[in-house]
Design a protein around this motif. Structure first.
Motif, mmCIF file in Angstrom:
data_model
loop_
_atom_site.group_PDB
_atom_site.id
_atom_site.type_symbol
_atom_site.label_atom_id
_atom_site.label_comp_id
_atom_site.label_asym_id
_atom_site.label_seq_id
_atom_site.Cartn_x
_atom_site.Cartn_y
_atom_site.Cartn_z
ATOM 1 N N ALA A 36 0.952 -1.169 -0.094
ATOM 2 C CA ALA A 36 -0.069 -0.121 0.001
ATOM 3 C C ALA A 36 0.948 1.228 -0.168
ATOM 4 C CB ALA A 36 -0.870 -0.007 1.210
ATOM 5 N N LEU A 37 2.113 1.199 0.547
ATOM 6 C CA LEU A 37 2.913 2.265 0.735
ATOM 7 C C LEU A 37 3.789 2.320 -0.548
ATOM 8 C CD1 LEU A 37 4.427 1.759 4.327
ATOM 9 C CD2 LEU A 37 2.757 3.707 3.544
ATOM 10 N N GLY A 38 3.568 1.367 -1.544
ATOM 11 C CA GLY A 38 4.469 1.605 -2.834
ATOM 12 C C GLY A 38 5.975 1.317 -2.476
ATOM 13 N N LEU A 39 6.498 0.433 -1.404
ATOM 14 C CA LEU A 39 7.609 0.436 -0.946
ATOM 15 C C LEU A 39 7.947 -0.834 -1.353
ATOM 16 C CD1 LEU A 39 10.090 2.096 0.445
ATOM 17 C CD2 LEU A 39 9.248 1.140 2.563
ATOM 18 N N PRO A 40 8.949 -1.272 -2.266
ATOM 19 C CA PRO A 40 9.472 -2.505 -3.026
ATOM 20 C C PRO A 40 9.751 -3.137 -1.852
ATOM 21 C CG PRO A 40 10.167 -0.714 -4.363
ATOM 22 C CD PRO A 40 9.822 0.054 -3.103
ATOM 23 N N ALA A 41 9.425 -4.683 -1.872
ATOM 24 C CA ALA A 41 9.976 -5.502 -0.735
ATOM 25 C C ALA A 41 10.239 -6.911 -1.096
ATOM 26 C CB ALA A 41 8.654 -5.495 0.392
ATOM 27 N N VAL A 42 11.083 -7.527 -0.382
ATOM 28 C CA VAL A 42 11.474 -8.890 -0.629
ATOM 29 C C VAL A 42 11.264 -9.535 0.997
ATOM 30 C CG1 VAL A 42 13.482 -10.596 -0.903
ATOM 31 C CG2 VAL A 42 13.091 -8.632 -2.243
ATOM 32 N N LEU A 43 10.701 -10.667 0.739
ATOM 33 C CA LEU A 43 9.999 -11.438 2.010
ATOM 34 C C LEU A 43 11.137 -12.693 2.249
ATOM 35 C CD1 LEU A 43 6.316 -11.663 1.692
ATOM 36 C CD2 LEU A 43 7.664 -9.833 2.522
ATOM 37 N N ALA A 44 11.837 -12.705 3.340
ATOM 38 C CA ALA A 44 12.534 -13.771 3.642
ATOM 39 C C ALA A 44 11.501 -15.009 4.379
ATOM 40 C CB ALA A 44 13.616 -13.393 4.795
ATOM 41 N N GLY A 45 11.055 -15.526 3.517
ATOM 42 C CA GLY A 45 10.417 -16.741 4.223
ATOM 43 C C GLY A 45 8.836 -16.866 3.210
ATOM 44 N N ARG A 46 8.200 -17.907 3.775
ATOM 45 C CA ARG A 46 6.767 -18.150 2.775
ATOM 46 C C ARG A 46 5.719 -17.231 3.188
ATOM 47 N NH1 ARG A 46 6.917 -22.796 0.493
ATOM 48 N NH2 ARG A 46 8.111 -23.805 2.100
ATOM 49 N N TYR A 47 5.059 -16.815 2.421
ATOM 50 C CA TYR A 47 3.666 -15.876 2.518
ATOM 51 C C TYR A 47 2.800 -16.148 1.726
ATOM 52 C CZ TYR A 47 1.157 -11.389 2.222
ATOM 53 O OH TYR A 47 0.063 -10.587 2.298
ATOM 54 N N THR A 48 1.522 -16.417 2.360
ATOM 55 C CA THR A 48 0.609 -16.878 1.591
ATOM 56 C C THR A 48 -0.867 -15.843 1.322
ATOM 57 O OG1 THR A 48 -0.443 -17.900 3.253
ATOM 58 C CG2 THR A 48 0.806 -19.375 2.166
ATOM 59 N N GLY A 49 -0.334 -14.524 1.624
ATOM 60 C CA GLY A 49 -1.614 -13.534 1.614
ATOM 61 C C GLY A 49 -1.558 -12.958 0.598
#
Length: 286
Positions: free
Chosen positions: A89-102
């Protein structure tokens, strides 16, 4: 973003006690791996330790408003995690360290925690252990839940007795949880720890109290580090190369910043590093 100059800073926020972060080898190696990839582009990691989730979310909002960082790496993914959606929502690029299902569409670097737990159980079973304890990390973390599900599945398949005591990754909690496990009946003949700090502290406490490792109880840690190698006796560990994991995260960040499509990437493999803290169950291998 002007790709000719490269990114400035990549944000990493930890909601842990700052003193604990200082002795947590995994995160220091992770950051070193990220820096190896980012530094040639002129980027670096901005690490911030905050008190809680609210402070973490406030940090992301401030970073987005002030254009402080080019992207964020998010660690310790939990169930129903609100951070990915907030960052999107903030438009901030991100990488997740782990599994995410959202619902947020973000790139992740995922390790096989379930497979690693199965391998750890298999090793202990080959050594004759039938009652196995575990000192876990916080239950809300996705990778904790993956390890727990794999442990219960292996126990059901192999007819094992398992018991898990939740802790918070700190040395003190590791000692308390281990004492609780060993006071139960049946007492486990082997204990698995979800990090190296808890394992090393528990081993020191056991040896000081006169318990023989591994003759009376075998110990095995997740997240191998110098702590495991320097422990007496040296700790067996499920070894993930934290530095290489950081390298993978750094590469994923750079790809995200040039507009690469979202994808989950495999993190480095988790391998068994068998040392002197694991041995046959008391009474011999059955």
């Amino acid at each position: 973003m002007d790709t000719t100059t490269g990114p400035r800073l990549i944000g990493l926020v930890l909601t842990e006690n700052a003193a604990q972060v200082g002795v947590e080898p995994f995160f220091m190696e992770l950051i070193a791996g990220m820096e190896q990839v980012l530094a040639p582009t002129g980027a670096g990691v901005l690490l911030l330790v905050v008190a809680d989730l609210a402070a973490e979310l406030a940090t992301y909002r401030r970073w987005a408003d002030e254009d402080t960082v080019e992207a964020v790496v998010v660690v310790n993914i939990v169930h129903a995690d609100v951070r990915p959606e907030t960052l999107a929502a903030l438009g901030l690029p991100a990488v997740l360290a782990g599994r995410y299902t959202g619902p947020a569409t973000l790139t992740g670097v995922v390790t096989d925690d379930a497979g690693a737990m199965t391998a750890a159980i298999d090793l202990l079973v080959t050594l004759g252990h039938r009652a196995i304890g575990r000192v876990s990390g916080p239950a809300g973390l996705v990778h904790t839940a993956e390890r727990t599900a794999a442990m219960h599945a292996a126990a059901e398949h192999l007819g094992l007795q398992v018991r898990i005591v939740e802790a918070d990754y700190s040395a003190e909690a590791g000692v308390r949880a281990t004492r609780e496990l060993l006071a139960g009946r049946p007492a486990p003949t082997a204990v698995i720890f979800d990090n190296d700090v808890m394992a090393a502290a528990a081993e020191e406490d056991l040896v000081r109290s006169g318990r023989r490792v591994p003759d009376e109880v075998s110990l095995l840690a997740f997240a191998d580090s110098a702590l495991c190698e320097l422990a007496v006796p040296p700790l067996s560990a499920m070894s993930i190369d934290a530095h290489e994991h950081g390298v993978s995260l750094g590469r994923a960040v750079l790809d995200v910043l040039i507009g690469a499509a979202r994808q989950d990437r495999a993190g480095p493999p988790i391998r068994m590093q068998q040392r002197a803290s694991t041995g046959p169950a008391p009474g011999g291998i059955s």
